[in-house]
Motif scaffolding. Sequence first.
Motif, short mmCIF file in Angstrom:
data_model
loop_
_atom_site.label_atom_id
_atom_site.label_comp_id
_atom_site.label_asym_id
_atom_site.label_seq_id
_atom_site.Cartn_x
_atom_site.Cartn_y
_atom_site.Cartn_z
N ALA A 41 0.82 -1.21 0.00
CA ALA A 41 0.00 0.00 0.00
C ALA A 41 0.86 1.27 0.00
N VAL A 42 1.91 1.29 0.81
CA VAL A 42 2.78 2.47 0.87
C VAL A 42 3.51 2.66 -0.45
N VAL A 43 4.00 1.58 -1.04
CA VAL A 43 4.70 1.70 -2.32
C VAL A 43 3.72 2.13 -3.42
N GLY A 44 2.52 1.57 -3.41
CA GLY A 44 1.51 1.98 -4.39
C GLY A 44 1.15 3.45 -4.26
N TYR A 45 0.95 3.92 -3.04
CA TYR A 45 0.64 5.32 -2.81
C TYR A 45 1.80 6.22 -3.23
N GLY A 46 3.01 5.79 -2.94
CA GLY A 46 4.19 6.56 -3.33
C GLY A 46 4.33 6.67 -4.83
N LEU A 50 3.94 10.08 -7.26
CA LEU A 50 5.18 10.39 -7.96
C LEU A 50 4.98 11.54 -8.96
N LYS A 51 3.84 11.59 -9.62
CA LYS A 51 3.59 12.65 -10.59
C LYS A 51 3.34 14.00 -9.93
N HIS A 52 2.86 14.01 -8.70
CA HIS A 52 2.46 15.25 -8.03
C HIS A 52 3.43 15.60 -6.88
N ARG A 53 4.68 15.36 -7.09
CA ARG A 53 5.65 15.60 -6.01
C ARG A 53 6.14 17.04 -5.97
N MET A 65 9.68 7.28 0.34
CA MET A 65 8.80 6.15 0.12
C MET A 65 9.40 4.88 0.73
N ARG A 66 10.69 4.68 0.56
CA ARG A 66 11.35 3.49 1.11
C ARG A 66 11.31 3.50 2.63
N VAL A 67 11.58 4.64 3.24
CA VAL A 67 11.56 4.75 4.70
C VAL A 67 10.16 4.49 5.24
N ALA A 68 9.15 5.02 4.58
CA ALA A 68 7.77 4.80 5.03
C ALA A 68 7.39 3.32 4.92
N ALA A 69 7.77 2.67 3.82
CA ALA A 69 7.46 1.25 3.65
C ALA A 69 8.19 0.40 4.68
N GLN A 70 9.46 0.69 4.89
CA GLN A 70 10.23 -0.06 5.89
C GLN A 70 9.69 0.17 7.29
N GLY A 71 9.28 1.39 7.57
CA GLY A 71 8.71 1.69 8.88
C GLY A 71 7.43 0.91 9.13
N PHE A 72 6.60 0.79 8.11
CA PHE A 72 5.37 0.01 8.27
C PHE A 72 5.69 -1.45 8.54
#
Length: 95
Positions: A41-46, A50-53, A65-72
């Motif tokens: 879910a975090v990777v999909g949301y990230g 990506l287009k609206h960064r 994105m990687r830190v959020a996914a690893q944190g989850f």
Amino acid sequence: MSRGEEPIYSEYETDTSQTSKLIRKFKETPFVPIGMAGFVAVVGYGLYKLKHRGNLKLSLHLIHMRVAAQGFVVGAITCGVLYSVLQDYVLKPKQ
């Protein structure tokens, strides 16, 4: 193995299909699929964001994105360990 002996892992040998093994593992450790689903879910949301960064660099966005996914995933593993300790030592009936 001689005739009078039972296999040590008899309950594990009876499961022949991969689906039944997967379901049994999910029942033993319920936070593993939660961690996997959260990671996806975090990777999909990230990737969606990506287009609206805005002015944020791509490398910085990917690091966030990687830190959020690893944190989850780490949070799910921690909850699983706490759940296991609670089941084994706190709520375990005394013998």
